[in-house]
Design a protein around this motif. Structure first.
Motif, mmCIF file in Angstrom:
data_model
loop_
_atom_site.group_PDB
_atom_site.id
_atom_site.type_symbol
_atom_site.label_atom_id
_atom_site.label_comp_id
_atom_site.label_asym_id
_atom_site.label_seq_id
_atom_site.Cartn_x
_atom_site.Cartn_y
_atom_site.Cartn_z
ATOM 1 N N ILE A 166 -1.906 4.650 -3.939
ATOM 2 C CA ILE A 166 -2.912 5.909 -4.517
ATOM 3 C C ILE A 166 -2.500 6.963 -5.403
ATOM 4 N N GLY A 167 -3.138 7.306 -6.245
ATOM 5 C CA GLY A 167 -2.642 7.973 -7.167
ATOM 6 C C GLY A 167 -3.047 7.635 -8.598
ATOM 7 N N GLY A 168 -3.552 7.032 -9.131
ATOM 8 C CA GLY A 168 -3.916 6.184 -10.138
ATOM 9 C C GLY A 168 -6.047 6.551 -9.528
ATOM 10 N N GLY A 169 -6.590 6.800 -10.758
ATOM 11 C CA GLY A 169 -7.745 7.109 -10.648
ATOM 12 C C GLY A 169 -9.074 6.195 -9.298
ATOM 13 N N ALA A 170 -9.041 4.975 -10.433
ATOM 14 C CA ALA A 170 -9.861 4.487 -9.016
ATOM 15 C C ALA A 170 -10.295 4.583 -7.386
ATOM 16 N N ALA A 171 -8.327 4.296 -7.008
ATOM 17 C CA ALA A 171 -8.236 4.575 -5.924
ATOM 18 C C ALA A 171 -8.406 6.395 -5.328
ATOM 19 N N GLY A 190 4.735 4.949 -3.238
ATOM 20 C CA GLY A 190 6.149 4.540 -3.663
ATOM 21 C C GLY A 190 6.439 6.343 -3.259
ATOM 22 N N SER A 191 5.615 6.732 -3.170
ATOM 23 C CA SER A 191 5.901 8.743 -3.926
ATOM 24 C C SER A 191 5.593 9.291 -2.674
ATOM 25 N N ASP A 192 6.459 9.948 -1.743
ATOM 26 C CA ASP A 192 6.544 10.629 -0.885
ATOM 27 C C ASP A 192 5.241 11.669 -1.569
ATOM 28 N N GLU A 193 5.588 12.094 -2.492
ATOM 29 C CA GLU A 193 5.348 13.660 -2.801
ATOM 30 C C GLU A 193 3.741 13.653 -3.300
ATOM 31 N N LYS A 194 3.007 11.932 -3.764
ATOM 32 C CA LYS A 194 1.467 11.371 -3.175
ATOM 33 C C LYS A 194 0.853 11.118 -2.095
ATOM 34 N N LEU A 195 1.709 10.777 -1.078
ATOM 35 C CA LEU A 195 1.630 11.095 0.061
ATOM 36 C C LEU A 195 0.929 11.901 0.648
ATOM 37 N N LYS A 196 2.200 12.628 0.169
ATOM 38 C CA LYS A 196 1.518 14.561 0.587
ATOM 39 C C LYS A 196 -0.012 14.765 0.182
ATOM 40 N N LYS A 197 -0.245 14.535 -1.436
ATOM 41 C CA LYS A 197 -1.469 14.926 -1.684
ATOM 42 C C LYS A 197 -2.295 14.496 -1.182
ATOM 43 N N ALA A 198 -1.756 13.337 -0.979
ATOM 44 C CA ALA A 198 -3.066 11.991 -0.707
ATOM 45 C C ALA A 198 -3.931 13.099 1.075
ATOM 46 N N LYS A 199 -3.341 13.003 1.670
ATOM 47 C CA LYS A 199 -3.637 13.992 2.915
ATOM 48 C C LYS A 199 -4.003 14.812 3.062
ATOM 49 N N GLU A 200 -3.822 15.941 1.822
ATOM 50 C CA GLU A 200 -4.515 17.224 1.790
ATOM 51 C C GLU A 200 -6.035 16.856 1.117
ATOM 52 N N LEU A 201 -6.033 15.105 0.539
ATOM 53 C CA LEU A 201 -7.118 15.115 0.046
ATOM 54 C C LEU A 201 -8.505 14.334 1.212
ATOM 55 N N PRO A 300 -13.786 14.415 -9.725
ATOM 56 C CA PRO A 300 -12.572 13.649 -9.656
ATOM 57 C C PRO A 300 -10.940 14.232 -9.749
ATOM 58 N N VAL A 301 -9.978 13.435 -8.624
ATOM 59 C CA VAL A 301 -8.998 14.598 -9.073
ATOM 60 C C VAL A 301 -7.893 14.577 -10.602
ATOM 61 N N MET A 302 -8.011 15.310 -11.301
ATOM 62 C CA MET A 302 -6.967 15.534 -12.489
ATOM 63 C C MET A 302 -5.862 16.124 -11.913
ATOM 64 N N ASP A 303 -5.396 15.277 -13.218
ATOM 65 C CA ASP A 303 -3.778 15.174 -13.188
ATOM 66 C C ASP A 303 -3.513 16.069 -14.338
ATOM 67 N N MET A 318 1.260 7.364 -17.565
ATOM 68 C CA MET A 318 0.536 6.642 -17.237
ATOM 69 C C MET A 318 1.164 5.738 -17.078
ATOM 70 N N GLU A 319 2.245 5.164 -18.366
ATOM 71 C CA GLU A 319 3.089 3.736 -18.026
ATOM 72 C C GLU A 319 4.550 4.310 -17.112
ATOM 73 N N GLN A 320 4.788 5.162 -17.045
ATOM 74 C CA GLN A 320 5.189 6.081 -15.876
ATOM 75 C C GLN A 320 5.072 6.628 -14.370
ATOM 76 N N GLY A 321 3.918 6.311 -14.471
ATOM 77 C CA GLY A 321 3.847 6.566 -13.143
ATOM 78 C C GLY A 321 3.768 7.315 -12.534
ATOM 79 N N GLU A 322 3.868 8.568 -13.456
ATOM 80 C CA GLU A 322 4.276 9.649 -13.166
ATOM 81 C C GLU A 322 2.887 10.703 -12.357
ATOM 82 N N HIS A 323 1.495 9.507 -12.972
ATOM 83 C CA HIS A 323 0.232 10.577 -12.518
ATOM 84 C C HIS A 323 -0.106 10.756 -10.934
ATOM 85 N N PHE A 324 -1.489 11.580 -10.832
ATOM 86 C CA PHE A 324 -1.676 11.308 -10.220
ATOM 87 C C PHE A 324 -3.192 12.161 -10.297
ATOM 88 N N GLY A 325 -4.314 11.068 -10.169
ATOM 89 C CA GLY A 325 -5.240 11.870 -10.630
ATOM 90 C C GLY A 325 -5.202 11.366 -12.265
#
Length: 333
Positions: A166-171, A190-201, A300-303, A318-325
């Protein structure tokens, strides 16, 4: 006009002045407002070995205003606020794309420019509830998500769905579509922060795939999944076979983790699993996707948004995988 040009994998993207295109026949000229990045753009830049001295304008996603039309296009289209369907020449078979199929942005010039021309059949009215910036973040990823979840996996309400990475646009679109359809959704990252954001969605739970025991924990907590939507592939795919419930459906539309390695053949046939590959979608699916998000007022979820001139920094994020959205480019800056 200014455009971001790709000239080969050993050449960085450059912002250059190029000739403004003119629409012919059924084409329209679009003054671009925003464009969005996709992993496909990265793969093109990393894998295309050919040297392109004149450059190709990358970019599959975009929104803008029709500025001019060709001789076979309705002049009343001028001024229309539009989004672009990047799924070109799908063909007549809804099950699979034909030999002429292409994705906008390579080899055809795409959206990372102040203007672009495209056939009128690929433009659609911008959803009223979305801004130009938000609209640019929709086409490729939302179409991919819609086909994977509804056409391939055939989601039914209340089913349990696992979305990997979770974190990329399609997912994230899969997550939003599934939640809107009353599915019970879980995610990995691979990020607990992204898991938290997904739960908020709306996700019920999440699992960090860097934990060697994540699949066992997911099995214990959920009992398994009716549908698994995967955009990674790689050596973790075998765990998805184990997590799928009997009669389950697994859909893959990406390879961010590389090629799939070992899977349990016995589990595959004994559980009577269905594994689907999916790419983009048809015109009808694009229309259905737009109708789905309009009827439910999904956004859409915007990063992060960058100026066109800062496109290199956008791709680094994007390449570093820092984005969420979705990472978006403001073409006017």
């Amino acid at each position: 006009m200014k455009a971001a040009l790709f000239k080969g994998k050993d050449h960085p993207l450059t912002i250059e002045e190029v000739k403004k295109p003119k629409p012919i026949k059924d084409q329209v000229l679009i003054k671009m407002k925003y464009a969005a990045l996709n992993h496909r753009d990265l793969w093109v830049m990393q894998e295309q070995a050919q040297h392109l001295p004149n450059g190709i304008i990358l970019g599959s996603d975009g929104s803008g205003v029709v500025d001019d039309v060709g001789e076979d296009a309705d002049p009343l289209l001028v001024g229309a606020e539009v989004v672009i369907n990047p799924s070109l020449d799908w063909g007549n078979n809804p099950i699979v794309q034909g030999d002429a199929f292409r994705i906008l942005g390579f080899p055809d010039n795409g959206t990372f420019a102040e203007y672009m021309v495209i056939s009128k059949k690929y433009i659609f009215e911008k959803p009223e509830h979305l801004s130009f910036e938000e609209s640019a973040a929709v086409p490729l990823s939302a179409l991919t998500a819609y086909r994977a979840l509804f056409s391939k996996a055939r989601l039914r309400a209340k089913e349990k769905v696992l979305i990997t990475g979770i974190g990329g646009g399609a997912a994230l679109w899969v997550l939003q579509f599934a939640v809107a359809y009353q599915a019970r959704v879980f995610v990995t990252s691979g990020s607990d922060e992204k898991l938290k954001k997904a739960k908020e969605l709306g996700a019920i739970g999440g699992f960090n795939y860097k934990d060697p025991e994540w699949a066992a924990k997911a099995q214990k907590e959920t009992g398994g999944f009716d549908i698994i939507i995967d955009s990674a592939g790689g050596d973790q795919f075998s765990k998805l076979i184990e997590l799928a419930l009997p009669g389950g459906r697994i859909v893959n539309f990406g390879r961010t983790a590389g090629n799939i390695t070992d899977i349990s053949t016995r589990l595959l046939y004994w559980k009577q699993l269905s594994i689907h590959g999916s790419t983009m979608g048809t015109r009808d699916e694009f229309l259905s996707m737009i109708d789905f998000l309009e009827s439910r007022k999904l956004k859409p979820v915007m990063d992060k948004t960058y100026a066109l001139k800062d496109i290199t920094q956008a791709f680094q994020r994007m390449e570093q995988g820092e984005h969420f959205g979705k990472i978006v480019l403001d073409i006017g800056k």
